[in-house]
Design a protein around this motif. Structure first.
Motif, PDB file in Angstrom:
ATOM      1  N   GLN A  48       0.901  -1.155   0.000  1.00  0.00           N
ATOM      2  CA  GLN A  48      -0.041  -0.045   0.106  1.00  0.00           C
ATOM      3  C   GLN A  48       0.815   1.172  -0.047  1.00  0.00           C
ATOM      4  OE1 GLN A  48      -2.783  -0.020   3.110  1.00  0.00           O
ATOM      5  NE2 GLN A  48      -4.197   1.622   2.385  1.00  0.00           N
ATOM      6  N   VAL A  75       0.903  12.296  -1.197  1.00  0.00           N
ATOM      7  CA  VAL A  75       0.490  13.670  -0.523  1.00  0.00           C
ATOM      8  C   VAL A  75       1.171  14.657  -1.532  1.00  0.00           C
ATOM      9  CG1 VAL A  75       0.679  15.617   1.263  1.00  0.00           C
ATOM     10  CG2 VAL A  75       0.492  13.135   1.880  1.00  0.00           C
ATOM     11  N   TYR A  96      -4.422   4.024  -5.806  1.00  0.00           N
ATOM     12  CA  TYR A  96      -3.971   4.906  -4.517  1.00  0.00           C
ATOM     13  C   TYR A  96      -4.004   6.142  -5.227  1.00  0.00           C
ATOM     14  CZ  TYR A  96      -2.255   0.369  -3.044  1.00  0.00           C
ATOM     15  OH  TYR A  96      -2.310  -1.083  -2.692  1.00  0.00           O
ATOM     16  N   GLY A 141      -3.991  10.609  -4.178  1.00  0.00           N
ATOM     17  CA  GLY A 141      -3.606  11.801  -3.145  1.00  0.00           C
ATOM     18  C   GLY A 141      -4.957  12.284  -2.897  1.00  0.00           C
ATOM     19  N   GLN A 142      -4.810  13.572  -1.962  1.00  0.00           N
ATOM     20  CA  GLN A 142      -6.006  14.387  -1.747  1.00  0.00           C
ATOM     21  C   GLN A 142      -6.262  15.235  -2.733  1.00  0.00           C
ATOM     22  OE1 GLN A 142      -3.109  14.734  -0.273  1.00  0.00           O
ATOM     23  NE2 GLN A 142      -2.838  17.033  -0.493  1.00  0.00           N
ATOM     24  N   ALA A 173       5.418  10.184  -1.542  1.00  0.00           N
ATOM     25  CA  ALA A 173       4.711   8.851  -1.396  1.00  0.00           C
ATOM     26  C   ALA A 173       5.456   8.369  -0.217  1.00  0.00           C
ATOM     27  CB  ALA A 173       5.093   8.030  -2.653  1.00  0.00           C
ATOM     28  N   SER A 174       4.467   7.572   0.597  1.00  0.00           N
ATOM     29  CA  SER A 174       5.264   6.670   1.696  1.00  0.00           C
ATOM     30  C   SER A 174       5.637   5.272   1.148  1.00  0.00           C
ATOM     31  CB  SER A 174       4.076   6.703   2.768  1.00  0.00           C
ATOM     32  OG  SER A 174       2.926   5.790   2.140  1.00  0.00           O
ATOM     33  N   GLN A 222       0.828   5.664   0.327  1.00  0.00           N
ATOM     34  CA  GLN A 222      -0.024   6.627   0.680  1.00  0.00           C
ATOM     35  C   GLN A 222       0.762   8.102  -0.150  1.00  0.00           C
ATOM     36  OE1 GLN A 222       0.005   6.998   4.950  1.00  0.00           O
ATOM     37  NE2 GLN A 222      -2.005   6.153   5.024  1.00  0.00           N
ATOM     38  N   CYS A 277       4.419  15.187  -5.285  1.00  0.00           N
ATOM     39  CA  CYS A 277       3.737  14.266  -4.885  1.00  0.00           C
ATOM     40  C   CYS A 277       4.583  13.246  -3.784  1.00  0.00           C
ATOM     41  CB  CYS A 277       2.987  13.385  -5.731  1.00  0.00           C
ATOM     42  SG  CYS A 277       2.150  12.096  -5.173  1.00  0.00           S
TER      43      CYS A 277
END
Length: 123
Positions: free
Chosen positions: A1, A5, A112, A114-115, A24-25, A3, A22
């Protein structure tokens, strides 16, 4: 997974430039195809650009951004970029980065998201 931002959006005059980022985690960023999409008010989300997993040599762009936008990935920093030049008022939208484990330029191909970050281009 993973994440995601986004950052870097803002207000710019027509003809100006912005660079979106952007972050990414996770440690598997390089294994994902990464894409940028945008959504203007009252319109569907649309593809802007994508870069394949790995070195990022393979890219794709929507016709309306070719020659103006550049997608880049820095796997060492787990970061995706979108350099936007010669911006037009019609580029105004919320810009989203997205990730997928396959090659795709379609919204439905990405797992996946982002916001989003707002980009506004004034005339």
């Amino acid at each position: 997974q993973v994440q995601l931002v986004e950052s870097g959006g803002g207000l710019v005059q027509a003809g100006g430039s912005l660079r979106l980022s952007c972050a990414a985690s996770g440690r598997t960023f390089s294994t994902y195809t990464m894409g940028w999409f945008r959504q203007a008010p009252g319109k569907e989300r649309e593809f802007v650009a994508a870069v394949m997993s790995g070195s990022g040599r393979t890219t794709a762009y929507a016709d309306f951004v070719k020659g103006r936008f550049t997608i880049l990935r820095d796997n060492a920093k787990n970061t995706l970029y979108l350099q936007m030049n010669s911006l037009k008022p019609e580029d105004t939208a919320v810009y989203y980065c997205a990730a997928t484990s396959v090659w795709s330029i379609n919204v439905n191909g990405y797992n996946y998201w982002g916001q989003g970050t707002q980009v506004t281009v004034s005339s």
